[in-house]
Enzyme design. Structure first.
Site, PDB file in Angstrom:
ATOM      1  N   TYR A 130     -10.763 -11.862 -17.430  1.00 15.55           N
ATOM      2  CA  TYR A 130     -12.105 -12.186 -16.918  1.00 15.55           C
ATOM      3  C   TYR A 130     -12.246 -11.743 -15.460  1.00 15.55           C
ATOM      4  O   TYR A 130     -13.179 -11.025 -15.102  1.00 15.55           O
ATOM      5  CB  TYR A 130     -12.367 -13.698 -17.035  1.00 15.55           C
ATOM      6  CG  TYR A 130     -13.562 -14.147 -16.229  1.00 15.55           C
ATOM      7  CD1 TYR A 130     -14.851 -13.818 -16.624  1.00 15.55           C
ATOM      8  CD2 TYR A 130     -13.395 -14.871 -15.048  1.00 15.55           C
ATOM      9  CE1 TYR A 130     -15.944 -14.209 -15.863  1.00 15.55           C
ATOM     10  CE2 TYR A 130     -14.473 -15.262 -14.287  1.00 15.55           C
ATOM     11  CZ  TYR A 130     -15.753 -14.937 -14.699  1.00 15.55           C
ATOM     12  OH  TYR A 130     -16.828 -15.311 -13.937  1.00 15.55           O
TER      13      TYR A 130
ATOM     14  N   ARG B 254      -3.152 -26.735 -17.374  1.00 16.03           N
ATOM     15  CA  ARG B 254      -3.807 -25.653 -18.110  1.00 16.03           C
ATOM     16  C   ARG B 254      -3.292 -24.339 -17.513  1.00 16.03           C
ATOM     17  O   ARG B 254      -3.241 -24.200 -16.280  1.00 16.03           O
ATOM     18  CB  ARG B 254      -5.330 -25.771 -17.933  1.00 16.03           C
ATOM     19  CG  ARG B 254      -6.142 -24.800 -18.743  1.00 16.03           C
ATOM     20  CD  ARG B 254      -7.630 -25.108 -18.636  1.00 16.03           C
ATOM     21  NE  ARG B 254      -8.175 -24.802 -17.319  1.00 16.03           N
ATOM     22  CZ  ARG B 254      -9.463 -24.929 -17.000  1.00 16.03           C
ATOM     23  NH1 ARG B 254     -10.343 -25.370 -17.879  1.00 16.03           N
ATOM     24  NH2 ARG B 254      -9.883 -24.632 -15.799  1.00 16.03           N
TER      25      ARG B 254
ATOM     26  N   ILE C 294     -26.883 -20.010 -14.301  1.00 12.21           N
ATOM     27  CA  ILE C 294     -27.259 -19.702 -12.912  1.00 12.21           C
ATOM     28  C   ILE C 294     -28.490 -18.801 -12.899  1.00 12.21           C
ATOM     29  O   ILE C 294     -29.374 -18.928 -12.050  1.00 12.21           O
ATOM     30  CB  ILE C 294     -26.058 -19.073 -12.166  1.00 12.21           C
ATOM     31  CG1 ILE C 294     -24.859 -20.025 -12.256  1.00 12.21           C
ATOM     32  CG2 ILE C 294     -26.411 -18.804 -10.708  1.00 12.21           C
ATOM     33  CD1 ILE C 294     -23.529 -19.401 -11.927  1.00 12.21           C
TER      34      ILE C 294
ATOM     35  N   LEU D 181     -29.763 -13.576 -25.350  1.00 15.24           N
ATOM     36  CA  LEU D 181     -29.672 -14.960 -25.840  1.00 15.24           C
ATOM     37  C   LEU D 181     -28.361 -15.234 -26.582  1.00 15.24           C
ATOM     38  O   LEU D 181     -28.288 -16.159 -27.378  1.00 15.24           O
ATOM     39  CB  LEU D 181     -30.885 -15.328 -26.718  1.00 15.24           C
ATOM     40  CG  LEU D 181     -32.244 -15.277 -26.013  1.00 15.24           C
ATOM     41  CD1 LEU D 181     -33.353 -15.723 -26.979  1.00 15.24           C
ATOM     42  CD2 LEU D 181     -32.267 -16.154 -24.763  1.00 15.24           C
TER      43      LEU D 181
ATOM     44  N   ILE E 147      -7.189 -34.774 -17.723  1.00 14.05           N
ATOM     45  CA  ILE E 147      -6.879 -34.186 -16.407  1.00 14.05           C
ATOM     46  C   ILE E 147      -5.706 -33.236 -16.610  1.00 14.05           C
ATOM     47  O   ILE E 147      -4.606 -33.672 -16.995  1.00 14.05           O
ATOM     48  CB  ILE E 147      -6.519 -35.277 -15.384  1.00 14.05           C
ATOM     49  CG1 ILE E 147      -7.722 -36.212 -15.178  1.00 14.05           C
ATOM     50  CG2 ILE E 147      -6.061 -34.656 -14.074  1.00 14.05           C
ATOM     51  CD1 ILE E 147      -7.421 -37.405 -14.283  1.00 14.05           C
TER      52      ILE E 147
ATOM     53  N   SER F 294     -17.336 -13.384  -8.694  1.00 10.83           N
ATOM     54  CA  SER F 294     -16.590 -14.649  -8.829  1.00 10.83           C
ATOM     55  C   SER F 294     -15.390 -14.664  -7.906  1.00 10.83           C
ATOM     56  O   SER F 294     -14.781 -13.611  -7.634  1.00 10.83           O
ATOM     57  CB  SER F 294     -16.109 -14.766 -10.276  1.00 10.83           C
ATOM     58  OG  SER F 294     -15.209 -15.834 -10.410  1.00 10.83           O
TER      59      SER F 294
ATOM     60  N   ARG G  60     -11.045 -27.886  -6.089  1.00  9.95           N
ATOM     61  CA  ARG G  60     -12.030 -26.813  -6.240  1.00  9.95           C
ATOM     62  C   ARG G  60     -13.185 -27.033  -5.272  1.00  9.95           C
ATOM     63  O   ARG G  60     -13.468 -28.154  -4.847  1.00  9.95           O
ATOM     64  CB  ARG G  60     -12.598 -26.777  -7.673  1.00  9.95           C
ATOM     65  CG  ARG G  60     -11.583 -26.404  -8.739  1.00  9.95           C
ATOM     66  CD  ARG G  60     -11.188 -24.947  -8.644  1.00  9.95           C
ATOM     67  NE  ARG G  60     -10.232 -24.561  -9.665  1.00  9.95           N
ATOM     68  CZ  ARG G  60      -8.899 -24.666  -9.538  1.00  9.95           C
ATOM     69  NH1 ARG G  60      -8.376 -25.154  -8.424  1.00  9.95           N
ATOM     70  NH2 ARG G  60      -8.100 -24.273 -10.515  1.00  9.95           N
TER      71      ARG G  60
ATOM     72  N   ALA H 152     -22.779 -11.788 -18.340  1.00 12.60           N
ATOM     73  CA  ALA H 152     -21.340 -11.557 -18.514  1.00 12.60           C
ATOM     74  C   ALA H 152     -20.755 -12.669 -19.358  1.00 12.60           C
ATOM     75  O   ALA H 152     -21.304 -13.763 -19.426  1.00 12.60           O
ATOM     76  CB  ALA H 152     -20.627 -11.536 -17.161  1.00 12.60           C
TER      77      ALA H 152
ATOM     78  N   ASP I  31     -32.412 -10.627 -21.514  1.00 18.35           N
ATOM     79  CA  ASP I  31     -31.293 -11.450 -21.998  1.00 18.35           C
ATOM     80  C   ASP I  31     -31.205 -11.269 -23.507  1.00 18.35           C
ATOM     81  O   ASP I  31     -32.234 -11.168 -24.179  1.00 18.35           O
ATOM     82  CB  ASP I  31     -31.570 -12.923 -21.644  1.00 18.35           C
ATOM     83  CG  ASP I  31     -30.300 -13.782 -21.636  1.00 18.35           C
ATOM     84  OD1 ASP I  31     -29.996 -14.353 -20.576  1.00 18.35           O
ATOM     85  OD2 ASP I  31     -29.632 -13.882 -22.688  1.00 18.35           O
TER      86      ASP I  31
ATOM     87  N   LYS J  72     -14.594  -8.651 -13.791  1.00 19.19           N
ATOM     88  CA  LYS J  72     -15.555  -8.862 -12.696  1.00 19.19           C
ATOM     89  C   LYS J  72     -15.247  -7.921 -11.519  1.00 19.19           C
ATOM     90  O   LYS J  72     -16.147  -7.400 -10.868  1.00 19.19           O
ATOM     91  CB  LYS J  72     -15.515 -10.324 -12.241  1.00 19.19           C
ATOM     92  CG  LYS J  72     -16.238 -11.274 -13.182  1.00 19.19           C
ATOM     93  CD  LYS J  72     -17.726 -11.339 -12.850  1.00 19.19           C
ATOM     94  CE  LYS J  72     -18.508 -12.117 -13.871  1.00 19.19           C
ATOM     95  NZ  LYS J  72     -19.903 -12.370 -13.502  1.00 19.19           N
TER      96      LYS J  72
HETATM   97  N1  UFG Z   1     -10.182 -29.544 -15.541  1.00 23.75           N
HETATM   98  C1  UFG Z   1      -9.591 -30.687 -16.062  1.00 23.75           C
HETATM   99  N2  UFG Z   1     -10.040 -31.111 -17.276  1.00 23.75           N
HETATM  100  C2  UFG Z   1     -11.015 -30.480 -17.985  1.00 23.75           C
HETATM  101  C3  UFG Z   1     -11.606 -29.319 -17.427  1.00 23.75           C
HETATM  102  C4  UFG Z   1     -11.148 -28.879 -16.201  1.00 23.75           C
HETATM  103  O1  UFG Z   1      -8.699 -31.278 -15.469  1.00 23.75           O
HETATM  104  O2  UFG Z   1     -11.339 -30.934 -19.083  1.00 23.75           O
HETATM  105  C5  UFG Z   1      -9.722 -29.065 -14.222  1.00 23.75           C
HETATM  106  C6  UFG Z   1      -9.193 -27.649 -14.258  1.00 23.75           C
HETATM  107  O3  UFG Z   1      -7.841 -27.636 -14.599  1.00 23.75           O
HETATM  108  C7  UFG Z   1      -9.492 -27.195 -12.826  1.00 23.75           C
HETATM  109  C8  UFG Z   1     -10.746 -27.968 -12.437  1.00 23.75           C
HETATM  110  O4  UFG Z   1     -10.841 -29.046 -13.366  1.00 23.75           O
HETATM  111  O5  UFG Z   1      -8.450 -27.612 -11.990  1.00 23.75           O
HETATM  112  C9  UFG Z   1     -11.999 -27.133 -12.560  1.00 23.75           C
HETATM  113  O6  UFG Z   1     -12.005 -26.523 -13.838  1.00 23.75           O
HETATM  114  P1  UFG Z   1     -13.281 -25.719 -14.389  1.00 23.75           P
HETATM  115  O7  UFG Z   1     -12.904 -25.226 -15.747  1.00 23.75           O
HETATM  116  O8  UFG Z   1     -14.501 -26.551 -14.247  1.00 23.75           O
HETATM  117  O9  UFG Z   1     -13.426 -24.535 -13.384  1.00 23.75           O
HETATM  118  P2  UFG Z   1     -12.350 -23.416 -12.963  1.00 23.75           P
HETATM  119  O10 UFG Z   1     -11.967 -23.707 -11.549  1.00 23.75           O
HETATM  120  O11 UFG Z   1     -11.258 -23.262 -13.933  1.00 23.75           O
HETATM  121  O12 UFG Z   1     -13.247 -22.149 -13.177  1.00 23.75           O
HETATM  122  C10 UFG Z   1     -14.026 -21.604 -12.168  1.00 23.75           C
HETATM  123  C11 UFG Z   1     -15.233 -20.923 -12.777  1.00 23.75           C
HETATM  124  C12 UFG Z   1     -14.781 -19.767 -13.635  1.00 23.75           C
HETATM  125  C13 UFG Z   1     -13.899 -18.865 -12.839  1.00 23.75           C
HETATM  126  C14 UFG Z   1     -12.749 -19.641 -12.297  1.00 23.75           C
HETATM  127  C15 UFG Z   1     -11.850 -18.801 -11.432  1.00 23.75           C
HETATM  128  O13 UFG Z   1     -15.961 -21.869 -13.527  1.00 23.75           O
HETATM  129  O14 UFG Z   1     -15.906 -19.048 -14.097  1.00 23.75           O
HETATM  130  O15 UFG Z   1     -13.233 -20.693 -11.496  1.00 23.75           O
HETATM  131  O16 UFG Z   1     -10.642 -19.448 -11.202  1.00 23.75           O
HETATM  132  F1  UFG Z   1     -13.393 -17.878 -13.603  1.00 23.75           F
END
Ligand code: UFG
Length: 358
Positions: free
Chosen positions: A165, A306, A33, A54, A231, A141, A245, A99, A52, A169
């Site tokens: 995490y 998850r 970002i 890196l 999934i 976040s 989401r 972060a 940064d 934050k």
């Molecule tokens: N998901 C899958 N398969 C995958 C990856 C993700 O089904 O391989 C699902 C997850 O279970 C979730 C959705 O897709 O339901 C989104 O998952 P992400 O990992 O892309 O994002 P998150 O919602 O878990 O994470 C986001 C931000 C984080 C933050 C978090 C807070 O990316 O930085 O929200 O809940 F911490």
């Protein structure tokens, strides 16, 4: 937390002044970002310096600034070096992206998160005090809210994070709030929902190692780099059983940072707000939209849940629009996927496949 109900005028996004009158230090500006925001600031005519280490960022993503000598490869752990950057560059404001951001890793190794997110931010705030630099826009976040008590989640949703995490934050937000009350500091906390997408003009995108986020993983399947997308659970209390989401385009996030910085620079003390669209998509809907956009089959397989995934995270925030004049202009799901796909197609191995190594 209150915010003056005052629209912001700024050059970026087609608006007018004021823009920051002096350099802006973008900490973590070589990250996902951060690099998109750096490019927007640069295009708006704002002088930018990137700090940064890196550790997760990419030099290629800030190649133009690097060539111009506007990149400081410095860690926030090194207080002396950070002070030196402030003394030489004399920034009038800071945007703080640096972060660690993996929820799972933060559960396994909280020490790293408290050290790098919390104590390094303390170093940054102390350096700002020493240099009399007042304004900080912070990359927060929706993870600071924890499990939703209401959907959509307002800007004033109770903050009760469920992961180290999210807690780090929130500590960072609290630190800035306390500094703002005691010292000459003004701050903006921008609480993102699910950042996604890639630069409209190309050349920048999402390149995490390891990658854990849904959209880049889906696109890796479309690229043939993974066989299938897993999934995580289809037994949630949502229409198709998969998690919902609120995906927000990284260019819209960048725009909000410019607006928040102008808001502070024009004299406002503080603001905390959500950055989301107010519309959620299920995992199944994202996969189907990616099939349509990429024209690839994208095999998917249902596996168990998850740990720690709330069924729905959708923003109901209004402050960013009312106070900053911000709207999510690029965050239609298909537009997000189109732009992310363009980056993945151009750089199939991420920035490692970029030709610009200078
Ligand atoms: N998901 C899958 N398969 C995958 C990856 C993700 O089904 O391989 C699902 C997850 O279970 C979730 C959705 O897709 O339901 C989104 O998952 P992400 O990992 O892309 O994002 P998150 O919602 O878990 O994470 C986001 C931000 C984080 C933050 C978090 C807070 O990316 O930085 O929200 O809940 F911490």
């Amino acid at each position: 937390m209150s915010a003056e109900n005052k629209a912001v005028d700024l050059q970026a996004g087609g608006n007018k002044e004021p823009i920051p009158q002096g350099p802006v230090l973008v900490v973590g500006g070589a990250g996902y970002i951060g690099s998109h925001t750096v490019r927007q600031l640069d295009q708006a005519g704002v002088e930018v310096v990137v700090l940064d280490d890196l550790s997760t960022g990419h030099r290629e993503s800030i190649a133009d600034l690097d060539k111009r000598g506007a990149f400081e490869e410095v860690s926030l752990a090194d207080r002396t070096a950070v002070d030196d950057v402030f003394a030489r560059r004399k920034p009038v404001g800071v945007i703080h992206f640096a972060a660690k951001c993996y929820v799972g890793e933060s559960v396994e190794n909280p020490s790293k998160y408290y050290r790098e997110n919390v104590t390094y931010t303390w170093n940054l705030l102390e350096a700002m005090r020493t240099a009399h630099c007042r304004d900080i826009v912070f990359s927060s976040s929706c993870a600071t809210y924890g499990n939703p008590v209401e959907i959509p989640m307002t800007d004033n949703h109770p903050q009760d994070p469920i992961s180290p995490y999210g807690r780090t934050k929130l500590h960072m937000e609290h630190m800035m709030d306390d500094y703002a009350r005691a010292y000459d500091i003004r701050f903006a906390a921008l609480r993102y929902f699910n950042a996604a997408g890639a630069a409209l003009a190309g050349g920048l995108g999402e390149d995490h190692h390891p990658e854990t986020h849904l959209i880049p993983l889906i696109l890796q399947v479309a690229q043939g780099k993974r066989e299938e997308i897993l999934i995580f659970g289809d037994d949630y209390d949502t229409p198709d059983g998969t998690c919902i989401r609120d995906y927000i385009h990284v260019e819209d996030l960048g725009d909000a940072h410019l607006r928040a910085l102008s808001f502070l620079q024009s004299g406002s003390e503080r603001i905390a707000c959500n950055l989301g669209t107010g519309h959620g998509y299920s995992v199944q809907e994202v996969i189907q939209a990616a099939r349509d956009v990429t024209q690839h089959a994208i095999p998917a397989r249902i596996v168990g849940r998850r740990a720690g995934d709330p069924p729905r995270l959708v923003s109901g925030g209004t402050i960013a629009t009312e106070v900053l004049g911000w709207t999510a202009r690029h965050s239609q799901l298909r537009d997000i996927l189109r732009d992310a796909w363009a980056f993945h197609s151009k750089f199939p191995a991420g920035y490692a496949s970029s030709t610009d190594k200078s």
